[in-house]
Design an enzyme around this catalytic site. Structure first.
Site, PDB file in Angstrom:
ATOM      1  N   ASP A 196     -13.546  14.568  -4.685  1.00  0.00           N
ATOM      2  CA  ASP A 196     -13.599  15.804  -5.470  1.00  0.00           C
ATOM      3  C   ASP A 196     -14.879  15.751  -6.298  1.00  0.00           C
ATOM      4  OD1 ASP A 196     -12.794  18.112  -7.038  1.00  0.00           O
ATOM      5  OD2 ASP A 196     -10.718  17.620  -6.521  1.00  0.00           O
ATOM      6  N   ILE A 197     -15.029  16.644  -7.268  1.00  0.00           N
ATOM      7  CA  ILE A 197     -16.218  16.562  -8.117  1.00  0.00           C
ATOM      8  C   ILE A 197     -16.130  15.271  -8.942  1.00  0.00           C
ATOM      9  CG2 ILE A 197     -16.606  19.063  -8.197  1.00  0.00           C
ATOM     10  CD1 ILE A 197     -15.369  19.017 -11.033  1.00  0.00           C
ATOM     11  N   LYS A 222      -7.278   8.112  -1.438  1.00  0.00           N
ATOM     12  CA  LYS A 222      -8.604   8.547  -0.965  1.00  0.00           C
ATOM     13  C   LYS A 222      -9.125   9.757  -1.736  1.00  0.00           C
ATOM     14  CE  LYS A 222      -7.660   7.003   3.799  1.00  0.00           C
ATOM     15  NZ  LYS A 222      -6.197   6.797   3.801  1.00  0.00           N
ATOM     16  N   THR A 241     -11.519   6.595  10.674  1.00  0.00           N
ATOM     17  CA  THR A 241     -11.627   6.119  12.064  1.00  0.00           C
ATOM     18  C   THR A 241     -11.129   7.173  13.049  1.00  0.00           C
ATOM     19  OG1 THR A 241      -9.571   4.963  11.645  1.00  0.00           O
ATOM     20  CG2 THR A 241     -11.552   3.622  11.718  1.00  0.00           C
ATOM     21  N   ASP A 282      -3.410   4.272  -2.045  1.00  0.00           N
ATOM     22  CA  ASP A 282      -4.304   4.761  -0.976  1.00  0.00           C
ATOM     23  C   ASP A 282      -4.287   6.287  -0.962  1.00  0.00           C
ATOM     24  OD1 ASP A 282      -5.761   5.081   1.360  1.00  0.00           O
ATOM     25  OD2 ASP A 282      -4.102   4.517   2.681  1.00  0.00           O
ATOM     26  N   ARG A 321       3.576  -1.264  10.688  1.00  0.00           N
ATOM     27  CA  ARG A 321       4.752  -1.396  11.554  1.00  0.00           C
ATOM     28  C   ARG A 321       5.111  -2.811  12.010  1.00  0.00           C
ATOM     29  NH1 ARG A 321       2.571   3.662  14.741  1.00  0.00           N
ATOM     30  NH2 ARG A 321       0.710   2.718  13.831  1.00  0.00           N
ATOM     31  N   GLN A 323      -2.307   2.470  17.565  1.00  0.00           N
ATOM     32  CA  GLN A 323      -3.627   1.947  17.214  1.00  0.00           C
ATOM     33  C   GLN A 323      -4.374   1.616  18.503  1.00  0.00           C
ATOM     34  OE1 GLN A 323      -4.897   1.890  14.282  1.00  0.00           O
ATOM     35  NE2 GLN A 323      -3.383   1.391  12.714  1.00  0.00           N
ATOM     36  N   LYS A 380       0.852  -1.194   0.000  1.00  0.00           N
ATOM     37  CA  LYS A 380       0.000   0.000   0.000  1.00  0.00           C
ATOM     38  C   LYS A 380       0.886   1.241   0.000  1.00  0.00           C
ATOM     39  CE  LYS A 380      -2.283   1.685   3.807  1.00  0.00           C
ATOM     40  NZ  LYS A 380      -2.132   3.145   3.880  1.00  0.00           N
TER      41      LYS A 380
HETATM   42  O1  C5P Z   1       1.606   0.556  11.209  1.00  0.00           O
HETATM   43  P1  C5P Z   1       0.141   0.223  11.166  1.00  0.00           P
HETATM   44  O2  C5P Z   1      -0.130  -1.260  10.995  1.00  0.00           O
HETATM   45  O3  C5P Z   1      -0.631   0.828  12.304  1.00  0.00           O
HETATM   46  O4  C5P Z   1      -0.350   0.927   9.813  1.00  0.00           O
HETATM   47  C1  C5P Z   1      -1.699   0.880   9.409  1.00  0.00           C
HETATM   48  C2  C5P Z   1      -1.877   1.523   8.075  1.00  0.00           C
HETATM   49  O5  C5P Z   1      -3.282   1.569   7.820  1.00  0.00           O
HETATM   50  C3  C5P Z   1      -1.371   2.957   7.961  1.00  0.00           C
HETATM   51  O6  C5P Z   1      -0.968   3.173   6.591  1.00  0.00           O
HETATM   52  C4  C5P Z   1      -2.594   3.777   8.300  1.00  0.00           C
HETATM   53  O7  C5P Z   1      -2.581   5.044   7.706  1.00  0.00           O
HETATM   54  C5  C5P Z   1      -3.694   2.921   7.680  1.00  0.00           C
HETATM   55  N1  C5P Z   1      -5.028   3.114   8.264  1.00  0.00           N
HETATM   56  C6  C5P Z   1      -5.306   2.936   9.609  1.00  0.00           C
HETATM   57  N2  C5P Z   1      -6.565   3.130  10.079  1.00  0.00           N
HETATM   58  C7  C5P Z   1      -7.529   3.489   9.246  1.00  0.00           C
HETATM   59  C8  C5P Z   1      -7.283   3.660   7.897  1.00  0.00           C
HETATM   60  C9  C5P Z   1      -5.998   3.462   7.434  1.00  0.00           C
HETATM   61  O8  C5P Z   1      -4.422   2.587  10.375  1.00  0.00           O
HETATM   62  N3  C5P Z   1      -8.746   3.632   9.711  1.00  0.00           N
END
Ligand code: C5P
Length: 232
Positions: free
Chosen positions: A65-66, A62, A117, A60, A208, A187, A33
């Site tokens: 826009d129009i 996202k 989120t 990714d 990560r 997270q 991604k």
């Molecule tokens: O390092 P980690 O596993 O937390 O990365 C999660 C990836 O998913 C990151 O690229 C983050 O921007 C993305 N993401 C997220 N939560 C969301 C949408 C996307 O962690 N709701």
């Protein structure tokens, strides 16, 4: 070999650091991604190089826009050869349908972000969205499905509920995944890979726990083994 369910998040600020990781991975074991930071730094040629190395790439960005602008951006993503691209469901029905019509049966999967989120009830109130975050997620996922999109990004904790609403052929892509022995980083609401798959996730976005591992390929292999056990 089963198709890889892991999408490794290349959350890096430079192309050279991203390559240090990518060169340790294998396209049979994971997809990749690329988000706004790396894309803005490394650009479309970087995406083409990943594709030429046989990686499936989830772009990714996202788009929101129009309708015409989003449709053309999706077409440009398809021309780069990406496997998956996303748009904001909050862009509405016309925007999502224009995006769908722009890439009708291309090999690029078109998915939507429902609610970020990072948004809680007070953020919804601020922008005048009625209902709870969960109700908004469900309504926007239904709308994305109605517009012919291939899936949505959602939290692993929402997967089971959404699966009941959108059926089995809709792609649910879930971040917030942590192996049982890993730390959560920033997270808050996390799920293990096997739990997410058992709940009905199609693909797992993992950053990560793989990108910062001593041996990223080994972690990928171990996670694939775990996933294969619950898929069999
Ligand atoms: O390092 P980690 O596993 O937390 O990365 C999660 C990836 O998913 C990151 O690229 C983050 O921007 C993305 N993401 C997220 N939560 C969301 C949408 C996307 O962690 N709701």
């Amino acid at each position: 070999m089963p198709e890889p369910r892991i999408i490794v998040a290349l959350d890096f600020s430079s192309e050279s650091v991203a390559w240090q990781l990518v060169n340790k991975l294998e396209p049979q074991l994971c997809r990749l991604k690329v988000g706004k930071e790396l894309f803005t730094t490394a650009g479309p040629r970087f995406i083409e190089k990943l594709v030429s190395k046989k990686y499936d790439v989830f772009l990714d960005l996202k788009f929101h826009d129009i309708p015409n602008t989003v449709a053309q951006a999706c077409k440009a993503a398809t021309n780069l050869g990406v496997w998956m691209v996303n748009i904001h469901a909050l862009g509405g029905r016309k925007m999502m349908m224009a995006a769908r019509e722009a890439i009708p049966d291309s090999h690029t999967r078109l998915i939507a972000v429902t609610l970020l989120t990072s948004m809680d009830q007070s953020d919804l109130n601020d922008i005048g969205l009625q209902g709870t975050p969960q109700q908004n997620v469900e309504r926007l996922a239904r709308l994305a499905s109605d517009c012919g999109l291939d899936g949505v990004v959602c939290s692993a904790l929402e997967v089971a509920q959404l699966r009941q609403i959108v059926g089995n052929n809709f792609c649910l892509v879930t971040p917030g995944i942590r192996p049982i022995d890993a730390c959560g980083d920033d997270q808050k609401r996390i799920t293990t890979p096997t739990q997410a798959i058992m709940n009905g996730a199609s693909y797992l976005v993992i950053g990560r726990p793989i990108t910062q591992a001593q041996d990223p390929l080994l972690v990928c292999q171990q996670l694939n083994t775990e996933i294969a056990l619950v898929c069999s």
